[in-house]
Design a protein around this motif. Structure first.
Motif, PDB file in Angstrom:
ATOM      1  N   ALA A   9       0.828  -1.194   0.000  1.00  0.00           N
ATOM      2  CA  ALA A   9       0.000   0.000   0.000  1.00  0.00           C
ATOM      3  C   ALA A   9       0.867   1.252   0.000  1.00  0.00           C
ATOM      4  O   ALA A   9       0.534   2.259  -0.623  1.00  0.00           O
ATOM      5  CB  ALA A   9      -0.921  -0.008   1.221  1.00  0.00           C
ATOM      6  N   ALA A  10       2.009   1.171   0.709  1.00  0.00           N
ATOM      7  CA  ALA A  10       2.905   2.324   0.790  1.00  0.00           C
ATOM      8  C   ALA A  10       3.630   2.573  -0.523  1.00  0.00           C
ATOM      9  O   ALA A  10       3.960   3.709  -0.857  1.00  0.00           O
ATOM     10  CB  ALA A  10       3.922   2.097   1.915  1.00  0.00           C
ATOM     11  N   THR A  11       3.916   1.510  -1.291  1.00  0.00           N
ATOM     12  CA  THR A  11       4.669   1.673  -2.533  1.00  0.00           C
ATOM     13  C   THR A  11       3.783   1.925  -3.738  1.00  0.00           C
ATOM     14  O   THR A  11       4.244   2.446  -4.747  1.00  0.00           O
ATOM     15  CB  THR A  11       5.512   0.409  -2.817  1.00  0.00           C
ATOM     16  OG1 THR A  11       4.644  -0.719  -2.953  1.00  0.00           O
ATOM     17  CG2 THR A  11       6.504   0.153  -1.697  1.00  0.00           C
ATOM     18  N   SER A  12       2.510   1.551  -3.648  1.00  0.00           N
ATOM     19  CA  SER A  12       1.611   1.679  -4.789  1.00  0.00           C
ATOM     20  C   SER A  12       1.542   3.123  -5.270  1.00  0.00           C
ATOM     21  O   SER A  12       1.319   4.047  -4.488  1.00  0.00           O
ATOM     22  CB  SER A  12       0.210   1.190  -4.401  1.00  0.00           C
ATOM     23  OG  SER A  12      -0.660   1.267  -5.504  1.00  0.00           O
ATOM     24  N   GLY A  13       1.757   3.299  -6.567  1.00  0.00           N
ATOM     25  CA  GLY A  13       1.683   4.630  -7.151  1.00  0.00           C
ATOM     26  C   GLY A  13       3.008   5.367  -7.172  1.00  0.00           C
ATOM     27  O   GLY A  13       3.146   6.366  -7.878  1.00  0.00           O
ATOM     28  N   ARG A  14       3.982   4.915  -6.386  1.00  0.00           N
ATOM     29  CA  ARG A  14       5.299   5.545  -6.406  1.00  0.00           C
ATOM     30  C   ARG A  14       6.077   5.066  -7.627  1.00  0.00           C
ATOM     31  O   ARG A  14       6.172   3.870  -7.886  1.00  0.00           O
ATOM     32  CB  ARG A  14       6.083   5.208  -5.137  1.00  0.00           C
ATOM     33  CG  ARG A  14       5.565   5.916  -3.889  1.00  0.00           C
ATOM     34  CD  ARG A  14       6.406   5.550  -2.689  1.00  0.00           C
ATOM     35  NE  ARG A  14       6.108   6.413  -1.550  1.00  0.00           N
ATOM     36  CZ  ARG A  14       6.692   6.306  -0.360  1.00  0.00           C
ATOM     37  NH1 ARG A  14       7.601   5.369  -0.164  1.00  0.00           N
ATOM     38  NH2 ARG A  14       6.378   7.124   0.619  1.00  0.00           N
ATOM     39  N   THR A  15       6.641   6.009  -8.350  1.00  0.00           N
ATOM     40  CA  THR A  15       7.361   5.665  -9.571  1.00  0.00           C
ATOM     41  C   THR A  15       8.857   5.592  -9.319  1.00  0.00           C
ATOM     42  O   THR A  15       9.441   6.505  -8.725  1.00  0.00           O
ATOM     43  CB  THR A  15       7.087   6.710 -10.672  1.00  0.00           C
ATOM     44  OG1 THR A  15       5.696   6.691 -10.988  1.00  0.00           O
ATOM     45  CG2 THR A  15       7.899   6.399 -11.936  1.00  0.00           C
ATOM     46  N   ILE A  16       9.460   4.499  -9.767  1.00  0.00           N
ATOM     47  CA  ILE A  16      10.912   4.317  -9.687  1.00  0.00           C
ATOM     48  C   ILE A  16      11.456   4.311 -11.111  1.00  0.00           C
ATOM     49  O   ILE A  16      11.025   3.508 -11.947  1.00  0.00           O
ATOM     50  CB  ILE A  16      11.295   2.982  -9.005  1.00  0.00           C
ATOM     51  CG1 ILE A  16      10.588   2.828  -7.656  1.00  0.00           C
ATOM     52  CG2 ILE A  16      12.811   2.898  -8.848  1.00  0.00           C
ATOM     53  CD1 ILE A  16      10.969   3.847  -6.626  1.00  0.00           C
ATOM     54  N   THR A  17      12.392   5.198 -11.388  1.00  0.00           N
ATOM     55  CA  THR A  17      13.080   5.185 -12.681  1.00  0.00           C
ATOM     56  C   THR A  17      14.311   4.303 -12.564  1.00  0.00           C
ATOM     57  O   THR A  17      15.122   4.477 -11.648  1.00  0.00           O
ATOM     58  CB  THR A  17      13.502   6.604 -13.099  1.00  0.00           C
ATOM     59  OG1 THR A  17      12.336   7.412 -13.271  1.00  0.00           O
ATOM     60  CG2 THR A  17      14.281   6.576 -14.406  1.00  0.00           C
ATOM     61  N   VAL A  18      14.435   3.341 -13.471  1.00  0.00           N
ATOM     62  CA  VAL A  18      15.576   2.423 -13.462  1.00  0.00           C
ATOM     63  C   VAL A  18      16.410   2.657 -14.718  1.00  0.00           C
ATOM     64  O   VAL A  18      15.990   2.317 -15.826  1.00  0.00           O
ATOM     65  CB  VAL A  18      15.122   0.953 -13.394  1.00  0.00           C
ATOM     66  CG1 VAL A  18      16.342   0.035 -13.302  1.00  0.00           C
ATOM     67  CG2 VAL A  18      14.195   0.723 -12.199  1.00  0.00           C
ATOM     68  N   PHE A  19      17.568   3.253 -14.546  1.00  0.00           N
ATOM     69  CA  PHE A  19      18.511   3.387 -15.654  1.00  0.00           C
ATOM     70  C   PHE A  19      19.253   2.059 -15.803  1.00  0.00           C
ATOM     71  O   PHE A  19      19.755   1.505 -14.819  1.00  0.00           O
ATOM     72  CB  PHE A  19      19.509   4.519 -15.390  1.00  0.00           C
ATOM     73  CG  PHE A  19      18.905   5.884 -15.485  1.00  0.00           C
ATOM     74  CD1 PHE A  19      18.781   6.520 -16.708  1.00  0.00           C
ATOM     75  CD2 PHE A  19      18.432   6.535 -14.342  1.00  0.00           C
ATOM     76  CE1 PHE A  19      18.209   7.779 -16.807  1.00  0.00           C
ATOM     77  CE2 PHE A  19      17.860   7.792 -14.423  1.00  0.00           C
ATOM     78  CZ  PHE A  19      17.741   8.418 -15.665  1.00  0.00           C
ATOM     79  N   GLY A  20      19.317   1.558 -17.037  1.00  0.00           N
ATOM     80  CA  GLY A  20      19.891   0.231 -17.246  1.00  0.00           C
ATOM     81  C   GLY A  20      18.901  -0.871 -16.924  1.00  0.00           C
ATOM     82  O   GLY A  20      19.290  -1.994 -16.601  1.00  0.00           O
ATOM     83  N   GLY A  21      17.613  -0.551 -17.034  1.00  0.00           N
ATOM     84  CA  GLY A  21      16.573  -1.512 -16.662  1.00  0.00           C
ATOM     85  C   GLY A  21      16.376  -2.659 -17.621  1.00  0.00           C
ATOM     86  O   GLY A  21      15.541  -3.530 -17.375  1.00  0.00           O
ATOM     87  N   THR A  22      17.131  -2.692 -18.726  1.00  0.00           N
ATOM     88  CA  THR A  22      17.038  -3.826 -19.651  1.00  0.00           C
ATOM     89  C   THR A  22      18.260  -4.731 -19.540  1.00  0.00           C
ATOM     90  O   THR A  22      18.378  -5.700 -20.287  1.00  0.00           O
ATOM     91  CB  THR A  22      16.910  -3.332 -21.106  1.00  0.00           C
ATOM     92  OG1 THR A  22      18.064  -2.549 -21.439  1.00  0.00           O
ATOM     93  CG2 THR A  22      15.669  -2.499 -21.295  1.00  0.00           C
ATOM     94  N   GLY A  23      19.165  -4.423 -18.616  1.00  0.00           N
ATOM     95  CA  GLY A  23      20.400  -5.194 -18.485  1.00  0.00           C
ATOM     96  C   GLY A  23      20.249  -6.443 -17.640  1.00  0.00           C
ATOM     97  O   GLY A  23      19.153  -6.765 -17.148  1.00  0.00           O
TER      98      GLY A  23
END
Length: 313
Positions: A9-23
């Protein structure tokens, strides 16, 4: 509410940008973050690498084109983000892609833009032994990168995995392939100490860092359950695979000469930097927090190798 329900519930809706997210590590981090119901924005120069573009059917997972060498591109990828993970790494220099440009300049750029955008949490993926005073260019730039990140984003979390392994890695699979030869030339006398970490365990650890309530900056070092000498590791892998190669010590001077000659080739199979790394122990410090502090029991290389071999059989 159960603890896990409260966490989601605390994390829902929070956006995390992952650089290198296809590695190798990054795509697993994305999956573990989604399991915790974070919204994830995969920032990559090749946004189709493993994930489809954002679509109505999957609004919590977006892929955006981003170049960590470009300030505006990085800034755009961070708009509205709660957190950012920099999982971009370079193991072999190619043209303008150098250890300094990726591990120092780009790491600093991501941290600076994250601070400017008001991002609350930053995880910077480095490596065991990162040291700005190291004679190894790779390790030195890793260390300088950590310093550059902390200078821009004082509360950054730094993650230092040991060499990582998994079903689609370039580490364990290469060793397995070479161990099928009748003779296996070792780096030196095989005494370098290694404590390989399962890539899924590292990804889980990063996701838990993003989820945990504590915000004080920490350096985590992650290694598997067992430290090995290089020779012990080779014998453990060979035994698990039912192989019995002859392990022959080969002086590092010869490896350096072979690597120097190899680097002339367009796609060099071996570099001097890789040889230098095999002279340096890659084990987590017992004084540093690691998997245990995050409630993770790391998988052994034998356990994962057994699964890999069973799947192939």
């Amino acid at each position: 509410m159960e603890p896990r329900t409260l966490a989601k519930a605390a994390t829902s809706g929070r956006t995390i940008t992952v650089f290198g997210g296809t590695g190798f590590l990054g795509n697993r981090i994305v999956r573990h973050l989604r399991h915790r119901e974070f919204s994830v924005r995969i920032a990559s120069r090749h946004p189709d690498g493993g994930y489809s573009q954002s679509c109505p059917e999957n609004p919590q997972l977006q892929s955006v084109e981003a170049n960590i060498h470009d300030e505006r591109s990085v800034a755009d990828a961070l708009v509205g983000a709660y957190g950012v993970i920099n999982a971009v790494s370079l193991y072999r220099e190619r043209g303008l892609e150098t250890f300094h440009s990726v591990h120092v300049e780009s790491a600093q750029r991501v941290a600076a833009q994250a601070h400017r955008a008001g991002v609350e949490r930053l995880v910077h993926v480095s490596g065991i032994g990162a040291d700005a005073a190291s004679p190894s260019c790779y390790i030195r730039k890793r260390g300088e990168g950590e310093q550059a990140v902390r200078a821009e984003f004082a509360d950054a979390f730094v993650v230092r995995p040991a060499v990582m392994f998994g079903p689609d890695d370039a580490f364990l699979n290469t060793i397995l392939k070479l161990l099928r030869l009748p003779i296996y030339p070792m780096f030196g006398r095989g005494r370098t100490r290694l404590q390989p970490a399962y890539v899924e365990d590292v990804a889980e650890a990063v996701a838990r860092i993003m989820e945990r309530a504590e915000t004080y900056p920490t350096v985590f070092e992650f290694g598997g359950p067992t430290p090995y000498s290089y020779e012990q590791l080779l014998r453990a892998i060979a035994h698990q695979a039912g192989l019995a190669p002859l392990l022959i010590p080969m002086p590092f001077a010869i490896w350096h000469a072979l690597a120097s000659a190899s680097e002339i080739l367009p796609r060099s199979p071996l570099t001097r930097n890789q040889v230098e790394l095999m002279r340096i122990d890659s084990v987590p410090s017992p004084e540093m927090p690691g998997f245990a502090e995050l409630g993770i029991s790391p998988h052994s290389i034998e356990e994962i190798l057994q699964r890999m071999l069973s799947n192939r059989g």
